[in-house]
Design a protein around this motif. Structure first.
Motif, PDB file in Angstrom:
ATOM      1  N   VAL A  53      13.475   0.096   3.634  1.00 46.75           N
ATOM      2  CA  VAL A  53      12.447  -0.713   2.459  1.00 46.75           C
ATOM      3  C   VAL A  53      11.911  -1.180   3.517  1.00 46.75           C
ATOM      4  O   VAL A  53      11.561  -0.841   4.516  1.00 46.75           O
ATOM      5  CB  VAL A  53      13.199  -1.834   2.180  1.00 46.75           C
ATOM      6  N   ARG A 207      14.245   0.034  -4.876  1.00 43.33           N
ATOM      7  CA  ARG A 207      13.210   0.240  -3.924  1.00 43.33           C
ATOM      8  C   ARG A 207      12.570   0.852  -4.591  1.00 43.33           C
ATOM      9  O   ARG A 207      10.685   1.373  -4.115  1.00 43.33           O
ATOM     10  CB  ARG A 207      13.030   0.898  -2.733  1.00 43.33           C
ATOM     11  N   TYR A 227       9.134  -0.973  -2.561  1.00 37.69           N
ATOM     12  CA  TYR A 227       9.852  -1.410  -1.531  1.00 37.69           C
ATOM     13  C   TYR A 227       9.980  -0.012  -0.460  1.00 37.69           C
ATOM     14  O   TYR A 227      10.400  -0.251   0.502  1.00 37.69           O
ATOM     15  CB  TYR A 227      11.055  -2.191  -1.613  1.00 37.69           C
ATOM     16  N   ARG A 228       9.010   1.094  -0.505  1.00 42.37           N
ATOM     17  CA  ARG A 228       9.232   2.191   0.426  1.00 42.37           C
ATOM     18  C   ARG A 228       9.098   1.868   1.478  1.00 42.37           C
ATOM     19  O   ARG A 228       7.921   1.363   1.774  1.00 42.37           O
ATOM     20  CB  ARG A 228       9.266   3.584  -0.759  1.00 42.37           C
TER      21      ARG A 228
END
Ligand code: PLP
Length: 369
Positions: A53, A207, A227-228
């Motif tokens: 993340v 994510r 949220y990568r």
């Protein structure tokens, strides 16, 4: 006079090589480098599933969603941590309940956690502060007894062990973080580890904008986030994991050197040592001084001498936004507040020179003498 920084990353040619490979591959996001980084970290900490993340905070937030924390749910956590330990459930409307810490380990005191459980308690967010494992066995027993979720904020503790096994392998979902002051860095970044395939799939979807496993790029099956972690960052992480043993050993050596240099200085309390159940992964080196005035004397001397420091860590419940929002005041968690008033972070990073540490010890001794 040479400056001694508080912290800093430890990078080499291997990291440059790996990052360059990704740049040249053209696969900068959602590529194979992420999968490889996840696999390496999962193997390293003994977790069956890992999801990269964009930060430790993002990982904690997603685990709070996975735990089903919603508006009005109470979450018991430590006041002696970085703000994100509590913020992660505030985003979902969770209500913080701060339980005091153990004076020795500076982690949650299980008896205080037990006493804080009430009818609206939904989860416990524990933290392995300064890389020292929290009382996972006792906390899990409390969580099981009351039907609560347990999340381990291991953002500062990659490589630490509890009961002879790595944090991450213990069953509770955990998060590791990779900001440049951490044991390993990806610039910004984090990793969720879990023992549940379902939770892992959910975190991967959340994510990635809520996309499903089998749907297309433009199908969103749930409310998600970006949220990568990028593959560029993951490449850096792979290089760092490859030399994690070297990094942890260097940090352990540096900590032992401080232990030796500071042992004879009156008024300096050292970080608690490992025991049969707890093996620390050295994140920062924190000393306790007799009181706040002594700490300020040390800080003035460090500033004169170009030595980095920080007042780690203020108690979260006394942060301005916490006071305003929940009315928390001094006296709620006396141990945490006491430690906050007199704990000081000394310069500490992988590869810190012995000479620099000697200078830190000399200046500290001078300031307290
Ligand atoms: C205990 C703890 N929790 C959470 C975080 C948040 O991690 P990040 O800065 O990657 O969001 C940190 C990082 O500083 C931390 O020390």
């Amino acid at each position: 006079m040479e400056q001694v920084p508080l912290s800093g990353p430890y990078l080499g040619e291997r990291e440059e090589e790996l990052v360059l490979e990704v740049l040249r591959s053209g696969r900068l996001s959602l590529g194979p480098t992420i999968d490889r980084f996840e696999q390496l970290l999962a193997e390293r900490v003994g977790a069956p599933y890992a999801a990269a993340v964009s930060s430790g905070t993002a990982g904690l937030h997603l685990l709070c969603i996975a735990a089903g924390i919603g508006p009005g749910d109470e979450v018991i956590t430590s006041p002696y941590s970085f703000a994100a330990t509590a913020n992660c459930f505030l985003y979902e409307g969770g209500v913080p309940v701060f339980a005091d810490i153990d004076r020795r380990t500076l982690n949650l005191d299980p008896a205080a956690v037990e006493a804080a459980v009430g009818p609206r308690t939904k989860a416990i967010v524990a933290v392995d502060i300064y890389g020292y494992p929290c009382e996972l066995g006792e906390l899990r027993a409390i969580a099981d007894r009351h039907g609560l979720a347990l999340i381990d904020d291991s953002c500062e503790a990659l490589g630490a062990e509890y009961d002879g096994a790595a944090l991450g392998s213990q069953g509770a979902p955990a998060v590791f973080a990779f900001y440049p002051n951490k044991q390993i860095t990806t610039g910004e970044g984090g990793m969720v580890t879990t023992h549940s395939e379902e939770e892992w799939r959910l975190v991967r979807s959340l994510r990635n904008q809520g996309r499903g496993d089998s749907g297309g790029w433009l199908e969103h099956v749930r409310l998600g986030f970006n949220y990568r972690l990028s593959d560029i960052a993951a490449a850096l992480g792979i290089g760092q994991i490859e030399r994690l043993d070297e990094i942890l050993a260097l940090r352990r050596t540096a900590a032992a050197r401080y232990d030796e240099l500071l042992a004879g200085i009156e008024g300096v309390e050292l970080p608690c040592p490992d025991d049969e159940r707890h093996r620390r992964s050295w994140f920062v080196y924190i000393v306790l001084l007799p009181d706040n005035a002594a700490r300020e004397r040390a800080i003035a001397a460090f500033e004169r001498d170009g030595i980095g420091y920080n007042r780690y860590l203020p108690s979260i419940h006394l942060q301005p936004y916490m006071r305003e929002r929940y009315g928390f005041r001094e006296g709620l968690c006396p141990v945490s507040e006491d430690v906050s008033s007199r704990s000081l972070a000394l310069p500490f990073f992988t590869g810190i020179e012995p000479r620099a540490q000697e200078r830190v010890a000399e200046v500290l001794a001078g300031a307290l003498g």
